[in-house]
Design an enzyme around this catalytic site. Sequence first.
Site, mmCIF file in Angstrom:
data_model
loop_
_atom_site.group_PDB
_atom_site.id
_atom_site.type_symbol
_atom_site.label_atom_id
_atom_site.label_comp_id
_atom_site.label_asym_id
_atom_site.label_seq_id
_atom_site.Cartn_x
_atom_site.Cartn_y
_atom_site.Cartn_z
ATOM 1 N N ARG A 1 -5.212 -3.957 9.178
ATOM 2 C CA ARG A 1 -3.988 -3.359 8.637
ATOM 3 C C ARG A 1 -3.762 -2.027 9.332
ATOM 4 O O ARG A 1 -4.508 -1.088 9.142
ATOM 5 C CB ARG A 1 -4.079 -3.161 7.133
ATOM 6 C CG ARG A 1 -2.847 -2.464 6.535
ATOM 7 C CD ARG A 1 -2.877 -2.463 5.022
ATOM 8 N NE ARG A 1 -4.044 -1.805 4.481
ATOM 9 C CZ ARG A 1 -4.090 -0.510 4.095
ATOM 10 N NH1 ARG A 1 -3.024 0.250 4.205
ATOM 11 N NH2 ARG A 1 -5.211 -0.009 3.609
ATOM 12 N N ASP B 1 -4.126 -11.899 4.278
ATOM 13 C CA ASP B 1 -3.953 -13.185 4.951
ATOM 14 C C ASP B 1 -3.140 -12.983 6.227
ATOM 15 O O ASP B 1 -1.975 -13.345 6.311
ATOM 16 C CB ASP B 1 -3.255 -14.169 4.012
ATOM 17 C CG ASP B 1 -3.179 -15.555 4.594
ATOM 18 O OD1 ASP B 1 -3.982 -15.881 5.492
ATOM 19 O OD2 ASP B 1 -2.294 -16.323 4.158
ATOM 20 N N HIS C 1 0.129 11.251 16.242
ATOM 21 C CA HIS C 1 -0.500 10.554 15.121
ATOM 22 C C HIS C 1 0.487 9.567 14.507
ATOM 23 O O HIS C 1 1.635 9.914 14.241
ATOM 24 C CB HIS C 1 -0.922 11.589 14.061
ATOM 25 C CG HIS C 1 -1.434 10.979 12.801
ATOM 26 N ND1 HIS C 1 -2.704 10.459 12.691
ATOM 27 C CD2 HIS C 1 -0.857 10.804 11.593
ATOM 28 C CE1 HIS C 1 -2.888 10.004 11.466
ATOM 29 N NE2 HIS C 1 -1.771 10.197 10.777
ATOM 30 N N CYS D 1 -1.858 0.888 9.074
ATOM 31 C CA CYS D 1 -1.120 1.579 8.026
ATOM 32 C C CYS D 1 -0.417 2.758 8.705
ATOM 33 O O CYS D 1 -1.053 3.753 9.042
ATOM 34 C CB CYS D 1 -2.109 2.039 6.963
ATOM 35 S SG CYS D 1 -1.353 2.846 5.557
ATOM 36 N N HIS E 1 -3.415 5.017 10.300
ATOM 37 C CA HIS E 1 -4.816 4.602 10.378
ATOM 38 C C HIS E 1 -4.929 3.080 10.428
ATOM 39 O O HIS E 1 -4.031 2.362 9.988
ATOM 40 C CB HIS E 1 -5.598 5.133 9.173
ATOM 41 C CG HIS E 1 -5.845 6.598 9.250
ATOM 42 N ND1 HIS E 1 -4.952 7.521 8.757
ATOM 43 C CD2 HIS E 1 -6.857 7.307 9.785
ATOM 44 C CE1 HIS E 1 -5.418 8.736 8.984
ATOM 45 N NE2 HIS E 1 -6.579 8.637 9.601
ATOM 46 N N CYS F 1 0.823 -1.217 0.000
ATOM 47 C CA CYS F 1 0.000 0.000 0.000
ATOM 48 C C CYS F 1 0.856 1.267 0.000
ATOM 49 O O CYS F 1 0.333 2.358 -0.179
ATOM 50 C CB CYS F 1 -0.946 0.015 1.209
ATOM 51 S SG CYS F 1 -0.113 0.275 2.789
#
Length: 140
Positions: free
Chosen positions: A125, A119, A108, A127, A111, A71
């Site tokens: 996730r 899997d 921060h 991120c 997310h 990503c």
Amino acid sequence: MEKTNRSYAVSKSDEEWRAELNPAEYQVLRQAGTERPFVGEYTDTKTEGVYACRACGAELFTSDTKFDSHCGWPSFYAPLAGDSVEYIEDNSLGMRRVEVRCATCGSHLGHLFEGEGYDTPTDQRYCINSISMTLRPKAG
């Protein structure tokens, strides 16, 4: 960054954060910014170790839970401990997301996304911006 009523173990003034962090770190960690995809220091890192908050040093994630999501940012399927991060509902950009912050200083990190079909044991996730972390390699 949305203000919370929570008090943090590490609490500093805006001026103190600006003095300790470089402008890019400050923009992500303290202003809930996002680094560009595929440029982060840890996006493709395979080094074993612990990822700590770049602002306060609190341990957040381990390399054991890092996975290749392709990503553009480092991805983890679980935090180091359930209380190492906190979650804030983020309705910016016209979508519902869950912001992930350091539970020690409120910085921060990135997310959390769920149900994307990776899997992984959690189907989650995390991120996370590379710039919000420091990798402490495993001693060996």
